[in-house]
Design an enzyme around this catalytic site. Structure first.
Site, PDB file in Angstrom:
ATOM      1  N   ASN A  77       0.708  -1.332  -0.049  1.00  0.00           N
ATOM      2  CA  ASN A  77       0.037  -0.153  -0.067  1.00  0.00           C
ATOM      3  C   ASN A  77       0.864   1.307  -0.023  1.00  0.00           C
ATOM      4  O   ASN A  77       1.528   1.409   0.986  1.00  0.00           O
ATOM      5  CB  ASN A  77      -0.844   0.053   1.190  1.00  0.00           C
ATOM      6  CG  ASN A  77      -1.687   1.293   1.267  1.00  0.00           C
ATOM      7  OD1 ASN A  77      -1.694   2.152   0.617  1.00  0.00           O
ATOM      8  ND2 ASN A  77      -2.324   1.306   2.615  1.00  0.00           N
TER       9      ASN A  77
ATOM     10  N   GLU B 174      -5.877  -4.733  10.203  1.00  0.00           N
ATOM     11  CA  GLU B 174      -4.928  -3.717  10.405  1.00  0.00           C
ATOM     12  C   GLU B 174      -5.105  -2.905  11.685  1.00  0.00           C
ATOM     13  O   GLU B 174      -5.985  -1.836  11.683  1.00  0.00           O
ATOM     14  CB  GLU B 174      -4.860  -2.800   9.492  1.00  0.00           C
ATOM     15  CG  GLU B 174      -4.624  -3.443   7.895  1.00  0.00           C
ATOM     16  CD  GLU B 174      -3.771  -2.255   7.093  1.00  0.00           C
ATOM     17  OE1 GLU B 174      -2.576  -2.603   6.671  1.00  0.00           O
ATOM     18  OE2 GLU B 174      -4.518  -1.176   6.669  1.00  0.00           O
TER      19      GLU B 174
ATOM     20  N   GLY C  11       1.959   2.184  10.751  1.00  0.00           N
ATOM     21  CA  GLY C  11       3.144   3.045  10.374  1.00  0.00           C
ATOM     22  C   GLY C  11       3.858   3.468  12.084  1.00  0.00           C
ATOM     23  O   GLY C  11       4.621   4.533  11.887  1.00  0.00           O
TER      24      GLY C  11
ATOM     25  N   SER D 136       2.897  -2.327  10.157  1.00  0.00           N
ATOM     26  CA  SER D 136       4.312  -2.404  10.532  1.00  0.00           C
ATOM     27  C   SER D 136       4.742  -3.826  10.105  1.00  0.00           C
ATOM     28  O   SER D 136       5.940  -4.284  10.776  1.00  0.00           O
ATOM     29  CB  SER D 136       4.525  -1.942  11.896  1.00  0.00           C
ATOM     30  OG  SER D 136       4.140  -0.684  12.312  1.00  0.00           O
TER      31      SER D 136
HETATM   32  P1  PGA Z   1       2.500   0.108   7.662  1.00  0.00           P
HETATM   33  O1  PGA Z   1       1.133   0.538   6.869  1.00  0.00           O
HETATM   34  O2  PGA Z   1       2.828  -1.258   7.067  1.00  0.00           O
HETATM   35  O3  PGA Z   1       3.540   1.301   7.097  1.00  0.00           O
HETATM   36  O4  PGA Z   1       2.437  -0.011   8.965  1.00  0.00           O
HETATM   37  C1  PGA Z   1       0.358  -0.542   6.786  1.00  0.00           C
HETATM   38  C2  PGA Z   1      -1.210  -0.016   6.017  1.00  0.00           C
HETATM   39  O5  PGA Z   1      -1.525   0.905   6.418  1.00  0.00           O
HETATM   40  O6  PGA Z   1      -1.795  -0.719   5.183  1.00  0.00           O
END
Ligand code: PGA
Length: 249
Positions: free
Chosen positions: A10, A167, A173, A213
């Site tokens: 993503n 998620e 993030g 993450s």
């Molecule tokens: P991240 O984002 O891997 O940077 O935590 C995942 C997402 O929001 O799909």
């Protein structure tokens, strides 16, 4: 039959069209695998060059959002037919950032899911709890509610082809990945919820990703869980690490 893994990047609001092509050229050789579907979900303006740049590879292109109407006076929106005509196969629906910043609700998510199926797009349907909800012990109830509304009027045949991304918002993030036990527990609960709405065969077929993450270090253990069929990867999908995540075994 074992479910095929699906590992999707993503990109969020990153990469200009020029940068997108350069990143794809860099990642192309690293994400080759026979064992999983590999999807790059890219900003709308990157879709056409990304489809072109991934021709003849194992990479499919996905969108990060779409609108639930066919066409018309919806300034700034992208229709499902625009996506399919451009060569898009997947579309992320109801990401927590869209729910938080762009007022998406379980109801609009449901409308988008139905529209995606109508056009032969595979929705990657996002769900997840906040840290407060986890601390209150209402995670499973909350996720079940999100899933039940997202799948209203979706047929069993369609649901079997859907992808759900679990998620936890507090893990997105933040570098704070859920423990494998936490991720597996919720993904199993989602599968049980699908079995309740439909039947065991539909629940056995639907693919459930973990997101939040995911890194090259955490992917192997997460993706080895019984109910985790791959990942939705944000930050790490913009780096060479994505090759290691796709080839996690
Ligand atoms: P991240 O984002 O891997 O940077 O935590 C995942 C997402 O929001 O799909």
């Amino acid at each position: 039959m074992a479910r095929r893994k699906i590992i999707a990047g993503n990109w969020k609001m990153n990469m200009t069209p020029t940068q997108a092509v350069a990143l794809i050229e860099k990642l192309k050789p690293l994400v080759v695998t026979e064992d999983a579907d590999v999807v790059f979900c890219v900003p709308a303006i990157d879709i056409i060059p990304a489809v072109e740049a991934t021709k003849g590879t194992n990479i499919e292109i996905g969108a990060e959002n779409m609108y639930f109407e066919e066409s018309g006076a919806y300034t700034g929106e992208i229709s499902p037919a625009m996506l399919t005509d451009a060569g898009v196969k997947y579309v992320i629906i109801g990401h927590s950032e869209r729910r938080e910043y762009f007022a998406e609700t379980d109801e609009t998510v449901n409308k988008k899911v139905l529209k995606a199926f109508e056009h032969g797009l595979t929705p990657i349907i996002c769900c997840g709890e906040s840290l407060t909800q986890r601390e209150q012990g209402i995670t499973i109830d909350w996720i079940r509610q999100q899933i039940k509304i997202a799948f209203l009027n979706v047929t069993a045949e369609q649901a079997a082809k859907a992808v759900i991304a679990y998620e936890p918002i507090w893990a997105i993030g933040t570098g704070k990945v859920a423990t494998t036990e936490q991720a597996q527990e919720v993904c199993a609960a989602i599968r049980a919820c699908i079995a309740e709405i439909y039947d065991d065969a539909t629940a056995a077929a639907i693919r459930i990703q973990y997101g939040g993450s995911v890194s090259a270090a955490s992917a192997p253990e997460l993706f080895a869980q019984a109910d985790i069929d791959g990942g939705l990867v944000g930050g790490a999908s913009l780096k060479e690490d994505f090759g290691a995540i796709v080839n996690y075994k």
